[in-house]
Design an enzyme around this catalytic site. Structure first.
Site, short mmCIF file in Angstrom:
data_model
loop_
_atom_site.label_atom_id
_atom_site.label_comp_id
_atom_site.label_asym_id
_atom_site.label_seq_id
_atom_site.Cartn_x
_atom_site.Cartn_y
_atom_site.Cartn_z
NE ARG A 104 -3.53 0.14 2.71
CZ ARG A 104 -4.22 0.38 3.82
NH1 ARG A 104 -4.21 -0.51 4.80
NH2 ARG A 104 -4.90 1.50 3.95
CG HIS A 105 -1.16 4.71 0.06
ND1 HIS A 105 -1.34 5.19 1.34
CD2 HIS A 105 -2.35 4.18 -0.31
CE1 HIS A 105 -2.59 4.97 1.71
NE2 HIS A 105 -3.23 4.34 0.74
CG ASN A 134 -4.21 6.23 5.44
OD1 ASN A 134 -3.18 5.92 4.86
ND2 ASN A 134 -5.41 5.92 4.95
NE ARG A 148 -4.58 7.00 -0.71
CZ ARG A 148 -5.64 7.40 -1.38
NH1 ARG A 148 -5.62 8.56 -2.03
NH2 ARG A 148 -6.71 6.64 -1.47
CD GLU A 155 -8.79 1.93 -1.95
OE1 GLU A 155 -8.93 1.08 -2.86
OE2 GLU A 155 -8.48 1.62 -0.79
CG HIS A 161 -5.02 2.93 -3.35
ND1 HIS A 161 -4.80 4.15 -2.77
CD2 HIS A 161 -4.63 3.06 -4.65
CE1 HIS A 161 -4.31 4.99 -3.67
NE2 HIS A 161 -4.20 4.35 -4.83
O1 F6P Z 1 -9.03 3.77 4.62
C1 F6P Z 1 -8.17 3.64 3.53
C2 F6P Z 1 -8.90 3.14 2.32
O2 F6P Z 1 -7.95 2.93 1.30
C3 F6P Z 1 -10.05 4.02 1.83
O3 F6P Z 1 -9.65 5.06 0.94
C4 F6P Z 1 -10.97 3.02 1.19
O4 F6P Z 1 -12.28 3.50 1.02
C5 F6P Z 1 -10.90 1.91 2.19
O5 F6P Z 1 -9.55 1.86 2.62
C6 F6P Z 1 -11.29 0.55 1.66
O6 F6P Z 1 -11.41 -0.35 2.73
P1 F6P Z 1 -12.86 -0.89 3.19
O7 F6P Z 1 -13.45 -1.49 1.94
O8 F6P Z 1 -12.53 -1.91 4.25
O9 F6P Z 1 -13.69 0.25 3.68
#
Ligand code: F6P
Ligand code: ATP
Length: 464
Positions: free
Chosen positions: A222-223, A229, A273, A293, A358
């Site tokens: 991941r970044h 975050n 990122r 992402e 991501h």
């Molecule tokens: O929180 C970091 C992230 O990369 C968000 O930008 C993204 O929406 C999320 O994780 C995805 O994870 P989940 O599907 O568990 O919400």
């Protein structure tokens, strides 16, 4: 991809033993299941083992052995019947019939039986006359097969070579003009294609043309931790936090230690990122929009707490079926899998790729290699500040994690909860069931330490 009402395809493997038929069947089945297409392998070898047991000598496969021929036919008929029942009762879309199917007569029988039930038949033949590859295949997978359990390896190899000779006596390569087929010659050096029709058949053929068997590794990261975050916000296009920047600075050293002198290409998404995370790496780079992402639509820039407060029904629906839930104005994990399909095709073609992407995108690609179900996929742990190394093997995938000793928040949101955020400077592990070991170190579910380790790979259990 949803099933179109009457689409049913049987992929019928063809080829002498140790030509990679089961390998190909397994890859196709994993790829289609990942795309959401209901797929099942019917292995005649397994039916035969159930019918007549293990450790059969090569003479059982001699075409002059009438009892052997009878039993093998019986096993094939059973497997074919079960596949038909699966299509008709369980609404299957792609059945894979894994056997040698090496005579025209057998293929005509299969083709007629299935066509009469409105099941399209795609024959997939693997031809290989490279003795070194065949010997390698025998050592790679055959010696560990239940057919040779507890046998001396040299004796088992000799017996398997004799088994191949029996098949060679009656083997006829596919040339039947009335059949739909793809023939793969010497692991991708040539493809012969006949009468391919329809979208799904073409997808399978295209996928097969991208497969190779050269050993490879894939690295995912991941970044580095981002400013979003830190604030628990999802989506956005924030830059790196100071700790994320530290990760980016330490990445080249970790890559050198673990990837060594291999040529490497770095793929990033088109987001700030990941580009910032990759910027100190001195390797050729490629940006893929497909690696961006998950698009969280109207929830972009919100925290999970805010989403739960503003869109409680959506929040609950996402927990009920995270894979299929589509953010308002955004994407679902199912959408993401389709967006990432071209990346997977390219990954199959290439070796030595480091992908900096991501949480959600890496989950999808990781699920493809590790065979995670659609229920497991959106909950896979993809920690920040960690490189995941995958080494695909014939029927499994080895995994190692390399952590960098730069702390980060934990963005993992377990079902039914809002974000768990840890702000200390200790390395935060996202490994399932992490807990404190006797000596106080962080351990994984196998009690293996997960410390701020450089260049030591930690294997976690996988589902392959
Ligand atoms: O929180 C970091 C992230 O990369 C968000 O930008 C993204 O929406 C999320 O994780 C995805 O994870 P989940 O599907 O568990 O919400
Ligand atoms: P059997 O008929 O005994 O079941 P098989 O044809 O199913 O044999 P596999 O068990 O699939 O053979 O053999 C796996 C090995 O084949 C792996 O080592 C894999 O790397 C190799 N392999 C994969 N694709 C090919 C190919 N197109 N040609 C030759 N070997 C291949």
């Amino acid at each position: 991809m949803n099933k179109s009402s009457d689409l049913r395809i049987a992929c019928v493997m063809v080829g002498l033993p140790a030509r990679g038929k089961t390998y190909i069947a397994y890859k196709v089945s994993r790829y289609l299941a990942w795309l959401g297409i209901k797929t099942q392998i019917f292995s005649v070898g397994n039916y035969r083992r159930k019918l007549v047991g293990l450790n059969l000598p090569h003479a059982f496969f001699d075409s002059h052995n009438t009892e052997g021929v009878k039993k093998r036919r019986e096993a094939a008929a059973c497997a074919l019947n079960d596949m038909i029942t699966w299509f008709e009762k369980d609404d299957g879309t792609v059945g894979i019939f894994d056997a040698t199917n090496s005579s025209k007569k057998t293929r005509a029988w299969i083709n007629e039986t299935l066509a009469a039930r409105n099941i399209q038949v795609l024959f997939i033949e693997s031809v290989c006359d490279d003795d070194d590859i065949i010997l390698c295949n025998i050592k790679d997978v055959k010696l560990s097969s239940p057919d040779y359990s507890e046998r001396d390896p040299d004796e088992a190899t000799e017996d398997f070579m004799k088994r191949i000779k029996h098949y060679e006596e009656t083997y006829e390569t596919v040339t039947e003009e009335n059949l739909t087929y793809i023939k793969l010659v010497n692991v991708g050096s040539q493809y012969i294609i006949n009468m391919i029709r329809g979208y799904l058949e073409s997808r399978i053929v295209y996928y097969l043309m991208n497969l190779h068997t050269r050993p490879k590794r894939i690295w995912f990261s991941r970044h580095g931790e981002s400013l979003f975050n830190l604030e628990d916000k999802i989506g956005g296009d924030a830059g790196l936090s100071p700790r994320g920047e530290q990760y980016a600075l330490k990445l080249p050293e970790l890559v050198r230690q673990n990837i060594g002198d291999r040529p490497l290409t770095v793929w990033t998404s088109s987001m700030t990122r990941t580009i910032q995370t990759a910027r100190h790496l001195d390797f050729p780079k490629k940006q893929w929009k497909a690696l961006d992402e998950l698009d969280t639509g109207v929830c972009d820039g919100m925290t999970y707490d805010e989403i739960e407060a503003k869109y409680p029904d959506d929040f609950a629906r996402r927990d009920e079926d995270k894979f299929n839930y589509r953010y308002r104005g955004g994407e679902s994990y199912r959408d993401l899998v389709l967006r990432l399909e071209p990346v997977i095709m390219d990954l199959e073609r290439h070796e030595n790729i480091l992908i900096i992407s991501h949480q959600a995108t890496i989950r999808c690609m990781y699920a493809y290699f590790m065979g995670l179900s659609h229920e497991q996929l959106p909950y896979a742990r993809i920690p920040l500040h960690t490189i995941i190394e995958l080494k695909p093997k014939a029927f499994s995938c080895e995994e190692k994690l390399y952590h960098i000793d730069v702390g980060s928040v934990d963005t993992y949101r377990p079902k039914g909860q809002t974000a768990r955020k840890l702000k200390d400077d200790k390395l935060v592990s996202n490994i399932p069931v992490s807990s404190e070991g006797a000596s106080g170190e962080i351990v994984d579910s196998n009690n293996a330490p997960i410390l701020p380790i450089k260049s030591i790979g930690i294997a976690r259990t996988n589902t392959c």
